[in-house]
Design an enzyme around this catalytic site. Structure first.
Site, PDB file in Angstrom:
ATOM      1  N   TYR A 239       9.576  88.809  89.856  1.00  0.00           N
ATOM      2  CA  TYR A 239       8.907  88.356  91.075  1.00  0.00           C
ATOM      3  C   TYR A 239       9.131  86.863  91.352  1.00  0.00           C
ATOM      4  CZ  TYR A 239       6.369  92.749  91.943  1.00  0.00           C
ATOM      5  OH  TYR A 239       6.036  94.047  92.264  1.00  0.00           O
TER       6      TYR A 239
ATOM      7  N   PHE B 154      -1.193  84.830  95.352  1.00  0.00           N
ATOM      8  CA  PHE B 154      -1.494  86.062  94.603  1.00  0.00           C
ATOM      9  C   PHE B 154      -0.583  86.243  93.394  1.00  0.00           C
ATOM     10  CE2 PHE B 154       1.370  87.059  98.178  1.00  0.00           C
ATOM     11  CZ  PHE B 154       2.429  87.652  97.511  1.00  0.00           C
TER      12      PHE B 154
ATOM     13  N   ARG C 295      12.249 102.190 101.019  1.00  0.00           N
ATOM     14  CA  ARG C 295      11.117 101.381 101.500  1.00  0.00           C
ATOM     15  C   ARG C 295      10.256 102.192 102.477  1.00  0.00           C
ATOM     16  NH1 ARG C 295       9.872  96.077  99.623  1.00  0.00           N
ATOM     17  NH2 ARG C 295       9.327  95.517 101.765  1.00  0.00           N
TER      18      ARG C 295
ATOM     19  N   THR D 108       3.596  97.248 102.636  1.00  0.00           N
ATOM     20  CA  THR D 108       3.064  96.560 101.449  1.00  0.00           C
ATOM     21  C   THR D 108       1.559  96.736 101.302  1.00  0.00           C
ATOM     22  OG1 THR D 108       4.827  94.928 101.650  1.00  0.00           O
ATOM     23  CG2 THR D 108       2.926  94.305 100.300  1.00  0.00           C
TER      24      THR D 108
ATOM     25  N   ARG E 250       2.390 104.767  99.421  1.00  0.00           N
ATOM     26  CA  ARG E 250       1.214 103.872  99.472  1.00  0.00           C
ATOM     27  C   ARG E 250       0.174 104.382 100.459  1.00  0.00           C
ATOM     28  NH1 ARG E 250       4.912  98.404  99.600  1.00  0.00           N
ATOM     29  NH2 ARG E 250       5.085  98.034  97.352  1.00  0.00           N
TER      30      ARG E 250
ATOM     31  N   GLU F 113      17.878  93.236  90.749  1.00  0.00           N
ATOM     32  CA  GLU F 113      16.801  93.901  90.005  1.00  0.00           C
ATOM     33  C   GLU F 113      17.354  94.951  89.040  1.00  0.00           C
ATOM     34  OE1 GLU F 113      13.544  93.079  93.566  1.00  0.00           O
ATOM     35  OE2 GLU F 113      14.125  95.145  93.148  1.00  0.00           O
TER      36      GLU F 113
HETATM   37  O1  YYY Z   1       8.097  94.363  98.647  1.00  0.00           O
HETATM   38  P1  YYY Z   1       6.621  94.675  98.625  1.00  0.00           P
HETATM   39  O2  YYY Z   1       6.128  95.140  97.277  1.00  0.00           O
HETATM   40  O3  YYY Z   1       6.214  95.630  99.716  1.00  0.00           O
HETATM   41  O4  YYY Z   1       5.842  93.311  98.968  1.00  0.00           O
HETATM   42  P2  YYY Z   1       6.175  91.799  98.535  1.00  0.00           P
HETATM   43  O5  YYY Z   1       5.918  90.933  99.734  1.00  0.00           O
HETATM   44  O6  YYY Z   1       7.527  91.706  97.905  1.00  0.00           O
HETATM   45  O7  YYY Z   1       5.053  91.469  97.454  1.00  0.00           O
HETATM   46  C1  YYY Z   1       5.161  91.978  96.144  1.00  0.00           C
HETATM   47  C2  YYY Z   1       3.814  92.507  95.718  1.00  0.00           C
HETATM   48  O8  YYY Z   1       2.872  91.443  95.712  1.00  0.00           O
HETATM   49  C3  YYY Z   1       3.208  93.558  96.664  1.00  0.00           C
HETATM   50  O9  YYY Z   1       3.708  94.851  96.408  1.00  0.00           O
HETATM   51  C4  YYY Z   1       1.757  93.425  96.341  1.00  0.00           C
HETATM   52  C5  YYY Z   1       1.577  91.958  95.997  1.00  0.00           C
HETATM   53  N1  YYY Z   1       0.989  91.226  97.118  1.00  0.00           N
HETATM   54  C6  YYY Z   1      -0.346  90.877  97.062  1.00  0.00           C
HETATM   55  O10 YYY Z   1      -1.014  91.170  96.066  1.00  0.00           O
HETATM   56  N2  YYY Z   1      -0.922  90.199  98.112  1.00  0.00           N
HETATM   57  C7  YYY Z   1      -0.205  89.888  99.196  1.00  0.00           C
HETATM   58  N3  YYY Z   1      -0.787  89.245 100.214  1.00  0.00           N
HETATM   59  C8  YYY Z   1       1.154  90.232  99.278  1.00  0.00           C
HETATM   60  C9  YYY Z   1       1.724  90.912  98.212  1.00  0.00           C
HETATM   61 MG    MG Z   2       9.147  92.900  97.645  1.00  0.00          MG
END
Ligand code: YYY
Ligand code: MG
Length: 148
Positions: free
Chosen positions: A49, A57, A85, A91, A102, A126
């Site tokens: 990450y 976060f 995706r 997300t 999700r 990755e």
């Molecule tokens: O690629 P994706 O997993 O959909 O989102 P990212 O923007 O890459 O963020 C990775 C991971 O971080 C996300 O799955 C949950 C967490 N996260 C979070 O806890 N709070 C946020 N505001 C944004 C992301």
């Molecule tokens: Mg991501």
């Protein structure tokens, strides 16, 4: 063919969603090219990450990812990064459409069950990080029944 990196996060493993999630990618027609159950340490999770290290976060995200075993996978197929995706969903599960992983199985953004690479370039990075060993080479015998 295009590959993506998919990871079932510790909540997905704990909640018994591994079979359900693998089934969705399999039934779509993607090919499983790598699979392992693995617990990662803090420095490994921080590498995965790295792009998010400045986010508020970040620390919570790293704690969550190292909190238990994850299922790391390589999936292969046409447009698998983008389509993967879509299968995963937005997300924030509050915004993920029903029918997505999700959307169907998560509530909070910090417990959103699954990771998928966001581009072909990050998929390559990755996969190299999570699967340094040479991948198993196999071809599905149903290929002509999925691709025209
Ligand atoms: O690629 P994706 O997993 O959909 O989102 P990212 O923007 O890459 O963020 C990775 C991971 O971080 C996300 O799955 C949950 C967490 N996260 C979070 O806890 N709070 C946020 N505001 C944004 C992301
Ligand atoms: Mg991501």
């Amino acid at each position: 063919m295009e590959q993506t990196f998919i990871m079932i996060k510790p909540d997905g493993v704990q909640r018994g969603l591994v079979g359900e999630i693998i089934g969705r990618f399999e039934k779509k027609g993607f090919y499983l090219k790598g699979l392992k159950l693995i617990t990662v340490d803090q420095s490994f999770a921080e590498k995965h990450y790295a792009d998010l290290s400045a986010k508020p976060f970040f620390n919570g995200l790293i704690e969550y990812i190292i909190s238990g075993p994850v299922v790391a996978m390589i999936w292969e197929g046409k447009n698998v990064v983008t389509t993967g995706r879509k299968i995963i969903g937005a997300t924030n599960p509050a915004e993920s459409a029903p029918g997505t992983i999700r959307g169907d199985f998560a509530i909070d953004i910090g417990r959103n069950v699954i990771h998928g690479s966001d581009s072909v370039e990050s998929a390559k990075k990755e996969i190299a990080l999570w699967f340094p060993e040479s991948p198993v080479n196999w071809q599905s015998s149903v290929h002509p029944w999925i691709y025209e």
